[in-house]
Design a protein around this motif. Structure first.
Motif, PDB file in Angstrom:
ATOM      1  N   ASP A  75       3.921  -2.527   7.301  1.00 47.87           N
ATOM      2  CA  ASP A  75       4.427  -1.488   6.378  1.00 47.87           C
ATOM      3  C   ASP A  75       3.839  -1.755   4.943  1.00 47.87           C
ATOM      4  OD1 ASP A  75       5.653   0.325   8.154  1.00 47.87           O
ATOM      5  OD2 ASP A  75       7.219  -1.216   8.074  1.00 47.87           O
ATOM      6  N   ILE A  76       3.613  -0.733   4.366  1.00 46.02           N
ATOM      7  CA  ILE A  76       2.946  -0.869   2.704  1.00 46.02           C
ATOM      8  C   ILE A  76       4.276  -0.605   2.082  1.00 46.02           C
ATOM      9  CG2 ILE A  76       1.604   0.252   0.929  1.00 46.02           C
ATOM     10  CD1 ILE A  76      -0.334   0.850   2.963  1.00 46.02           C
ATOM     11  N   ASP A  77       4.626  -1.207   0.697  1.00 53.01           N
ATOM     12  CA  ASP A  77       5.648  -1.046  -0.265  1.00 53.01           C
ATOM     13  C   ASP A  77       5.678   0.512  -0.441  1.00 53.01           C
ATOM     14  OD1 ASP A  77       7.602  -1.231  -1.743  1.00 53.01           O
ATOM     15  OD2 ASP A  77       6.414  -1.929  -3.412  1.00 53.01           O
ATOM     16  N   LYS A  78       7.040   1.094  -0.045  1.00 48.60           N
ATOM     17  CA  LYS A  78       7.035   2.543  -0.252  1.00 48.60           C
ATOM     18  C   LYS A  78       7.281   2.824  -1.896  1.00 48.60           C
ATOM     19  CE  LYS A  78       9.479   3.581   4.019  1.00 48.60           C
ATOM     20  NZ  LYS A  78      10.643   3.596   4.589  1.00 48.60           N
ATOM     21  N   GLY A  79       7.612   1.900  -2.724  1.00 49.57           N
ATOM     22  CA  GLY A  79       7.432   2.213  -3.872  1.00 49.57           C
ATOM     23  C   GLY A  79       6.115   2.097  -4.562  1.00 49.57           C
ATOM     24  N   SER A  80       5.114   1.875  -3.554  1.00 46.34           N
ATOM     25  CA  SER A  80       3.702   2.002  -4.186  1.00 46.34           C
ATOM     26  C   SER A  80       3.130   3.185  -4.705  1.00 46.34           C
ATOM     27  CB  SER A  80       2.923   1.440  -2.796  1.00 46.34           C
ATOM     28  OG  SER A  80       1.448   1.533  -3.411  1.00 46.34           O
ATOM     29  N   THR A  81       2.319   3.302  -5.754  1.00 48.40           N
ATOM     30  CA  THR A  81       1.825   4.460  -6.153  1.00 48.40           C
ATOM     31  C   THR A  81       0.545   4.721  -6.176  1.00 48.40           C
ATOM     32  OG1 THR A  81       1.092   3.370  -8.438  1.00 48.40           O
ATOM     33  CG2 THR A  81       3.515   4.182  -8.143  1.00 48.40           C
ATOM     34  N   ASP A  82      -0.208   4.129  -5.045  1.00 52.60           N
ATOM     35  CA  ASP A  82      -1.603   4.101  -4.726  1.00 52.60           C
ATOM     36  C   ASP A  82      -1.630   5.273  -3.937  1.00 52.60           C
ATOM     37  OD1 ASP A  82      -0.345   3.015  -2.357  1.00 52.60           O
ATOM     38  OD2 ASP A  82      -2.182   1.791  -2.088  1.00 52.60           O
ATOM     39  N   GLY A  83      -2.257   6.238  -4.205  1.00 58.33           N
ATOM     40  CA  GLY A  83      -2.569   7.391  -3.490  1.00 58.33           C
ATOM     41  C   GLY A  83      -1.323   8.258  -2.860  1.00 58.33           C
ATOM     42  N   MET A  84      -1.061   8.609  -1.737  1.00 57.50           N
ATOM     43  CA  MET A  84      -0.012   9.299  -0.874  1.00 57.50           C
ATOM     44  C   MET A  84       0.978   8.517  -0.523  1.00 57.50           C
ATOM     45  SD  MET A  84      -2.449  11.993   1.065  1.00 57.50           S
ATOM     46  CE  MET A  84      -3.654  10.927   1.374  1.00 57.50           C
ATOM     47  N   THR A  85       0.822   7.174  -0.523  1.00 53.96           N
ATOM     48  CA  THR A  85       1.625   6.356   0.254  1.00 53.96           C
ATOM     49  C   THR A  85       3.014   6.297  -0.037  1.00 53.96           C
ATOM     50  OG1 THR A  85      -0.214   4.566   0.118  1.00 53.96           O
ATOM     51  CG2 THR A  85       2.054   3.664   0.817  1.00 53.96           C
ATOM     52  N   GLY A  86       3.456   6.203  -1.194  1.00 51.07           N
ATOM     53  CA  GLY A  86       4.780   6.331  -1.450  1.00 51.07           C
ATOM     54  C   GLY A  86       5.492   7.561  -1.156  1.00 51.07           C
ATOM     55  N   MET A  87       4.655   8.791  -1.623  1.00 51.94           N
ATOM     56  CA  MET A  87       5.125  10.037  -1.564  1.00 51.94           C
ATOM     57  C   MET A  87       5.381  10.609   0.058  1.00 51.94           C
ATOM     58  SD  MET A  87       3.328  13.735  -2.404  1.00 51.94           S
ATOM     59  CE  MET A  87       1.781  13.360  -1.752  1.00 51.94           C
ATOM     60  N   MET A  88       4.397  10.375   0.927  1.00 53.48           N
ATOM     61  CA  MET A  88       4.350  10.826   2.260  1.00 53.48           C
ATOM     62  C   MET A  88       5.178  10.014   3.140  1.00 53.48           C
ATOM     63  SD  MET A  88       2.487  13.632   2.277  1.00 53.48           S
ATOM     64  CE  MET A  88       2.222  13.888   4.013  1.00 53.48           C
ATOM     65  N   SER A  89       5.184   8.682   2.883  1.00 55.23           N
ATOM     66  CA  SER A  89       6.097   7.991   3.896  1.00 55.23           C
ATOM     67  C   SER A  89       7.440   8.127   3.568  1.00 55.23           C
ATOM     68  CB  SER A  89       5.734   6.399   3.646  1.00 55.23           C
ATOM     69  OG  SER A  89       5.997   6.065   2.525  1.00 55.23           O
ATOM     70  N   VAL A  90       7.891   8.312   2.230  1.00 50.94           N
ATOM     71  CA  VAL A  90       9.220   8.641   2.208  1.00 50.94           C
ATOM     72  C   VAL A  90       9.719   9.787   2.351  1.00 50.94           C
ATOM     73  CG1 VAL A  90      10.999   8.961  -0.022  1.00 50.94           C
ATOM     74  CG2 VAL A  90       9.268   7.053   0.101  1.00 50.94           C
ATOM     75  N   VAL A  91       8.936  11.031   2.453  1.00 48.51           N
ATOM     76  CA  VAL A  91       9.364  12.198   2.800  1.00 48.51           C
ATOM     77  C   VAL A  91       9.623  12.398   4.169  1.00 48.51           C
ATOM     78  CG1 VAL A  91       8.393  14.699   2.905  1.00 48.51           C
ATOM     79  CG2 VAL A  91       8.446  13.484   0.715  1.00 48.51           C
ATOM     80  N   ALA A  92       8.583  11.632   4.982  1.00 54.04           N
ATOM     81  CA  ALA A  92       8.525  11.900   6.384  1.00 54.04           C
ATOM     82  C   ALA A  92       9.295  10.852   7.263  1.00 54.04           C
ATOM     83  CB  ALA A  92       7.071  11.873   6.849  1.00 54.04           C
ATOM     84  N   ASP A  93       9.997   9.878   6.586  1.00 56.18           N
ATOM     85  CA  ASP A  93      10.466   8.670   7.325  1.00 56.18           C
ATOM     86  C   ASP A  93      11.655   9.160   8.172  1.00 56.18           C
ATOM     87  OD1 ASP A  93       9.471   6.297   7.016  1.00 56.18           O
ATOM     88  OD2 ASP A  93      10.167   5.822   5.280  1.00 56.18           O
ATOM     89  N   ASP A  94      12.128  10.389   7.919  1.00 57.49           N
ATOM     90  CA  ASP A  94      13.344  10.840   8.919  1.00 57.49           C
ATOM     91  C   ASP A  94      13.121  11.707  10.162  1.00 57.49           C
ATOM     92  OD1 ASP A  94      15.197   9.343   7.213  1.00 57.49           O
ATOM     93  OD2 ASP A  94      15.623  11.208   5.757  1.00 57.49           O
ATOM     94  N   ASP A  95      11.585  11.909  10.018  1.00 55.71           N
ATOM     95  CA  ASP A  95      11.182  12.870  11.200  1.00 55.71           C
ATOM     96  C   ASP A  95      10.862  12.178  12.267  1.00 55.71           C
ATOM     97  OD1 ASP A  95       8.473  14.767  11.573  1.00 55.71           O
ATOM     98  OD2 ASP A  95      10.205  14.878  12.661  1.00 55.71           O
ATOM     99  N   GLU A  96      11.505  12.162  13.641  1.00 55.90           N
ATOM    100  CA  GLU A  96      11.287  11.334  14.833  1.00 55.90           C
ATOM    101  C   GLU A  96       9.828  11.369  15.141  1.00 55.90           C
ATOM    102  OE1 GLU A  96      13.069   9.111  16.161  1.00 55.90           O
ATOM    103  OE2 GLU A  96      14.524   9.479  14.659  1.00 55.90           O
ATOM    104  N   LEU A  97       9.249  12.577  15.213  1.00 53.05           N
ATOM    105  CA  LEU A  97       7.710  12.851  15.568  1.00 53.05           C
ATOM    106  C   LEU A  97       6.977  11.768  14.711  1.00 53.05           C
ATOM    107  CD1 LEU A  97       5.601  13.819  17.218  1.00 53.05           C
ATOM    108  CD2 LEU A  97       5.527  15.687  15.851  1.00 53.05           C
ATOM    109  N   PHE A  98       7.077  11.626  13.420  1.00 53.49           N
ATOM    110  CA  PHE A  98       6.288  10.797  12.359  1.00 53.49           C
ATOM    111  C   PHE A  98       6.517   9.458  12.688  1.00 53.49           C
ATOM    112  CE2 PHE A  98       6.076   8.388   8.497  1.00 53.49           C
ATOM    113  CZ  PHE A  98       4.860   8.820   8.074  1.00 53.49           C
ATOM    114  N   LYS A  99       7.789   9.110  13.169  1.00 53.58           N
ATOM    115  CA  LYS A  99       7.894   7.821  13.360  1.00 53.58           C
ATOM    116  C   LYS A  99       7.356   7.321  14.719  1.00 53.58           C
ATOM    117  CE  LYS A  99      12.544   7.409  11.127  1.00 53.58           C
ATOM    118  NZ  LYS A  99      14.013   7.104  11.555  1.00 53.58           N
ATOM    119  N   GLN A 100       7.189   8.147  15.558  1.00 55.27           N
ATOM    120  CA  GLN A 100       6.590   7.840  16.974  1.00 55.27           C
ATOM    121  C   GLN A 100       5.163   7.759  16.658  1.00 55.27           C
ATOM    122  OE1 GLN A 100       7.870   7.043  20.142  1.00 55.27           O
ATOM    123  NE2 GLN A 100       5.617   6.423  20.136  1.00 55.27           N
TER     124      GLN A 100
END
Length: 104
Positions: A28-53
């Motif tokens: 896992d990359i630090d969710k507070g990271s500001t490089d590209g889409m990392t912080g934005m996309m992973s935080v938004v999608a973390d609750d989605d079961e399909l995303f997690k799978q």
């Protein structure tokens, strides 16, 4: 298909990993990271079961790929194939990632 665009392979892989918040060895990359889409996309999608799978499937594939590559590099090194080892390192193999037993 990614193989249809070999010149963009690295960019495609980096983007997919950034979307799922993973580095190239499946950590896992630090969710507070500001490089590209990392912080934005992973935080938004973390609750989605399909995303997690999908993220876990990607992580599993990365770990397997890295273990296989590390095994191949060890074989090349034991056979004295220095050029092959250098090639694998140039392609980004992380020699510190370890195998299934965390051996490096």
């Amino acid at each position: 298909c990614i193989n249809s665009y070999p010149e963009s392979h690295g960019t495609i892989i980096s983007t997919v990993l950034a979307i799922f918040g993973l580095n190239n060895v499946g950590e896992d990359i630090d969710k507070g990271s500001t490089d590209g889409m990392t912080g934005m996309m992973s935080v938004v999608a973390d609750d989605d079961e399909l995303f997690k799978q999908i993220k876990e499937d990607i992580r599993t594939a990365l770990v397997k790929r890295n273990e296989e590559a590390l095994g191949a590099m060890i074989d090349f090194a034991s056979q004295g194939e220095v050029d092959e080892v250098k090639k694998m390192l140039a392609q980004g193999l992380d020699v510190n990632s370890g195998d299934y037993d965390s051996r490096t």
